[in-house]
Design an enzyme around this catalytic site. Structure first.
Site, PDB file in Angstrom:
ATOM      1  CG  ASP A   1      52.219  29.275  40.243  1.00 53.07           C
ATOM      2  OD1 ASP A   1      53.704  28.807  39.276  1.00 53.07           O
ATOM      3  OD2 ASP A   1      52.540  29.807  40.821  1.00 53.07           O
TER       4      ASP A   1
ATOM      5  N   GLY B   1      48.229  33.689  47.641  1.00 55.12           N
ATOM      6  CA  GLY B   1      48.281  33.401  49.298  1.00 55.12           C
ATOM      7  C   GLY B   1      49.557  33.648  50.393  1.00 55.12           C
TER       8      GLY B   1
END
Length: 456
Positions: free
Chosen positions: A251, A89
């Protein structure tokens, strides 16, 4: 000097694994940190500052490597809640190359702008966050951990607003060097999508490029076995370093078992299993003493994903091997920091247990303890009273291991080199107030001197 050896191996996975993106166009690019040691190892040490800034502030492609940055797609468990809306992101994979040992390496970014996975975020990084990552990676590398390395930090001239620190604050773009950015969550995404072909390609990529020595009855089993042993090693290294990563979500764990992505990290001031790094970790899920548990839990999620293409019977043995692998890795890491060689598993385990019990009972600094006892011999004089009863079992256990006192001048210093949160804040203060970087550079030099002492 190592020649630059560009790679594009990630492209073999196919475009289902990433999104081509454009970097942010920053109003300024002021070079603040370049890791010349790391650059020399991947053939980029020859770059002058202008070339460096063009590649790592404006992201002009490196010749022969990726033609365009790639935002990686993945899923993950965040504090054990599954999130399928993840991906890079505020970063991307910028380039791949071989290092001076022939390993495939990635250059990834943090703070390089928005991507399809930004989830309403601005895709930026605070300069303070970049400075904190420099300090974390330099300290962990010096202590012998498998960690990403902060490769470059460039201030970008934007003002950022954050809820958890004074705003507006200065901005930066950071580049990190890793052996891999393939995360456990990369596998979880393929399982979620039930894409067997993509999962098989991913396993083949890992075995060909990142874990060529791994073995197992199937490619998926070989990948898991590799992950179990590297995950156990990472958990053990965290303990020996007295380090709390803070956010061990699936993650944030890569398949090569390197520590990376440093947010609310801390080094423990005392051996406290309940010590947490993240203010939002209210239940202590990722506290100091629970990091091995967290990594084992993550491995079960990885195994669950790999069941898409492998039967459970092929995976079970590796999962069950984690406790033994962790025990061996903890002995390696703790005795390694103590500076003594292993003797036999039973004695090694006993020595580790006596060290931990002494540290818990006395609540002393682990940095001070390992500094005083480097080589298994008490170093000169110390402010700590080692005649206290709590240390007696350790002293008795270490006698067969004791060698000679180390000779590097570092071991004659009055105090060990440390990296507690108050020191981090003290190093940031002159940068924030007066743009004075001298204390930071002096600290990096001190950390690297400690690293030389450990290697000697």
């Amino acid at each position: 000097m190592t020649a630059f050896q560009p790679e594009t191996a990630i492209l073999t996975l196919g475009d289902a694994f990433f999104d081509p993106v454009q970097p942010a166009d920053f109003p300024d690019t002021i070079l603040r940190f370049r890791n010349d040691r790391a650059a020399a190892q991947v053939g980029l040490g020859h770059l002058n500052d202008a070339e460096w800034t063009a590649h790592f502030g404006r992201f002009a492609p490196l010749p022969g490597s990726l033609p365009q940055p790639l935002a990686m797609r993945y899923h993950g468990h965040q504090f054990r809640s599954y999130n399928p809306d993840l991906g890079d992101g505020r970063g991307f994979l910028f380039a791949q190359m071989r290092d001076d040992h022939g390993r495939l390496m990635d250059l990834g970014t943090k703070g390089s702008g928005q991507t399809p996975w930004s989830r309403m975020g601005d895709g930026r990084l605070t300069l303070k966050g970049a400075v904190r990552e420099i300090l974390a990676t330099e300290m962990l590398e010096a202590l012998g951990l498998d960690t990403s390395r902060t490769f470059s930090v460039i201030e970008t001239g934007e003002k950022l607003y954050r809820n958890d620190e004074p705003s507006p604050t200065r901005s930066a773009v950071m580049v990190r060097l890793n052996h891999s950015h393939i995360r456990y969550g990369t596998f979880q995404r393929q399982a979620y999508l039930k894409d067997e072909a993509a999962m098989a390609r991913l396993c083949d990529y890992v075995l060909a490029n990142l874990a060529p020595q791994a073995s197992g009855p199937t490619p998926a089993a070989a990948v898991l076995d590799h992950a179990v042993h590297t995950g156990a090693r990472l958990a053990a290294q965290f303990m020996a370093a007295g380090f709390v990563h803070g956010v061990l979500n699936t993650d944030n764990i890569n398949i090569t078992g390197e520590s990376f992505d440093y947010g609310p990290w801390r080094f423990v001031p005392a051996w406290d299993s309940g010590f947490t790094a993240a203010y939002f970790d209210h239940g202590g899920l990722y506290s100091f003493g629970r990091q091995a548990e967290a990594l084992q839990w993550n491995l079960y999620q990885l195994a669950g994903a790999l069941r898409l293409i492998a039967p459970l019977d092929d995976l079970r043995g590796s999962l069950e091997a984690f406790p033994q692998a962790y025990g061996a890795a903890l002995a390696d890491a703790m005795l390694g920091r103590l500076g003594v060689a292993r003797r036999d598993p039973q004695a090694d385990t006993a020595l580790v247990q006596t060290m931990e019990k002494a540290l818990v009972a006395t609540q002393m600094s682990p940095d001070r303890f390992f500094f005083d006892w480097r080589g298994g011999v008490l170093r000169g004089t110390s402010a700590v009273d080692y005649t206290a009863e709590a240390f007696a079992p350790f002293i008795a256990a270490v006698v067969p291991y004791a060698g000679t006192a180390p000779t590097h001048p570092y071991w004659c210093d009055a105090e060990p080199c440390t990296m507690l949160i108050d020191e981090v804040e003290a190093l940031w203060a002159p940068i924030a107030a007066d743009d004075d970087w001298a204390p930071l550079h002096a600290k990096i030099a001190a950390i690297r001197r400690m690293a030389e002492a450990h290697k000697a």
